[in-house]
Design a protein around this motif. Structure first.
Motif, short mmCIF file in Angstrom:
data_model
loop_
_atom_site.label_atom_id
_atom_site.label_comp_id
_atom_site.label_asym_id
_atom_site.label_seq_id
_atom_site.Cartn_x
_atom_site.Cartn_y
_atom_site.Cartn_z
N GLU A 1 27.56 46.19 37.78
CA GLU A 1 28.17 45.77 36.51
C GLU A 1 27.89 44.31 36.20
O GLU A 1 27.85 43.46 37.10
N ASP A 2 27.73 43.99 34.89
CA ASP A 2 27.56 42.61 34.48
C ASP A 2 28.66 42.16 33.52
O ASP A 2 28.62 41.10 32.94
N SER A 3 29.70 43.03 33.36
CA SER A 3 30.85 42.69 32.53
C SER A 3 32.08 43.42 33.06
O SER A 3 31.97 44.33 33.88
N VAL A 4 33.25 42.99 32.57
CA VAL A 4 34.52 43.57 33.02
C VAL A 4 35.36 43.90 31.79
O VAL A 4 35.47 43.08 30.87
N LYS A 5 35.98 45.09 31.78
CA LYS A 5 36.93 45.44 30.72
C LYS A 5 38.25 44.77 31.08
O LYS A 5 38.80 44.99 32.16
N VAL A 6 38.77 43.97 30.16
CA VAL A 6 40.00 43.23 30.40
C VAL A 6 41.16 44.18 30.72
O VAL A 6 42.00 43.89 31.56
N ALA A 7 41.18 45.34 30.08
CA ALA A 7 42.25 46.31 30.31
C ALA A 7 42.29 46.81 31.74
O ALA A 7 43.33 47.26 32.22
N ASP A 8 41.16 46.70 32.48
CA ASP A 8 41.12 47.17 33.87
C ASP A 8 41.69 46.17 34.86
O ASP A 8 41.84 46.47 36.04
N ILE A 9 42.00 44.96 34.41
CA ILE A 9 42.55 43.94 35.31
C ILE A 9 44.01 44.25 35.59
O ILE A 9 44.79 44.48 34.68
N ASP A 10 44.37 44.26 36.87
CA ASP A 10 45.75 44.56 37.28
C ASP A 10 46.69 43.52 36.66
O ASP A 10 46.50 42.32 36.83
N LYS A 11 47.70 43.98 35.93
CA LYS A 11 48.64 43.09 35.24
C LYS A 11 49.41 42.20 36.21
O LYS A 11 49.92 41.15 35.84
N LYS A 12 49.48 42.60 37.48
CA LYS A 12 50.19 41.79 38.49
C LYS A 12 49.46 40.48 38.75
O LYS A 12 50.04 39.54 39.29
N LEU A 13 48.17 40.41 38.41
CA LEU A 13 47.38 39.20 38.64
C LEU A 13 47.60 38.14 37.56
O LEU A 13 47.24 36.98 37.74
N LEU A 14 48.19 38.54 36.42
CA LEU A 14 48.38 37.60 35.31
C LEU A 14 49.35 36.50 35.69
O LEU A 14 50.31 36.73 36.44
N PRO A 15 49.15 35.28 35.17
CA PRO A 15 50.11 34.21 35.42
C PRO A 15 51.49 34.61 34.91
O PRO A 15 51.60 35.28 33.87
#
Length: 193
Positions: free
Chosen positions: A73-87
């Protein structure tokens, strides 16, 4: 021609059969079919969270995080990021975004994800909404306006977003969720019977 035993022949035929079967299986694979095996098929990518403070100023917020991304992959879908990682106190600015994986000497592979303060409320403006009050006794409609708050850049509004004055309701046929042009649409309302 050298003589080979039956056993050697069967062993060679078995290996050839396996090779053909494996080649057929691999030919049908796409990158979506690649199994996710941490540290084998994936690589770590750093996530840098940024917030827009207005006037073109952006700042890094919270701690950086690491996610595993497929090597293909050369990109990431933001929706796939675990919400627990958010500040803490922030949410994603645009969950539909797809961000490019960047690479530089100081940060290595990384992505920049924009977040918004949970307490942030978009700037609003007060607008006049045209309404026509049907007067069944006189057989006419009286034009007036009611006030409503909308986002600063809004050009449309739904009936569901408008608070009518006491004693009034929507006329039959008003679609509550449909977006109507603020500048031109006249909402039909009536006295509550």
């Amino acid at each position: 021609m050298s003589n080979i035993s039956r056993r050697q022949f069967l062993k060679g035929a078995g290996v050839a059969t396996l090779a053909v079967a494996a080649a057929g299986m691999l030919a049908g694979c796409s990158k979506e079919d690649v199994p996710v095996i941490p540290e084998v098929t994936t690589r770590p990518v750093m996530v840098i969270f940024m917030a827009d403070k207005g006037n073109g100023e952006t700042v890094v917020v919270g701690e950086t995080a690491k996610i595993d991304v497929l090597k293909t992959e050369d990109s990431v879908k933001v929706a796939d990021i675990d919400k627990k990682l958010l500040p803490e106190g922030y949410h994603l600015e645009n969950e539909k975004a797809v961000v490019e994986i960047r690479k530089d000497a100081s940060k290595g592979e990384h992505i920049i994800v924009f977040v918004t303060d949970v307490t942030y409320t978009p700037a609003t403006k007060e607008v006049d909404i045209k309404v026509a009050i049907t007067n069944p006794k006189a057989g006419e409609a009286v034009m007036t306006t009611v006030k409503a708050n909308v986002k600063k850049d809004a050009t449309t509004i739904s009936a569901a977003e408008i608070t009518l004055p006491d004693g009034f309701t929507w006329a039959e046929g008003t679609e509550m969720d449909r977006q109507y042009d603020i500048a031109t649409y006249v909402f039909p309302i009536k006295h509550i019977a």
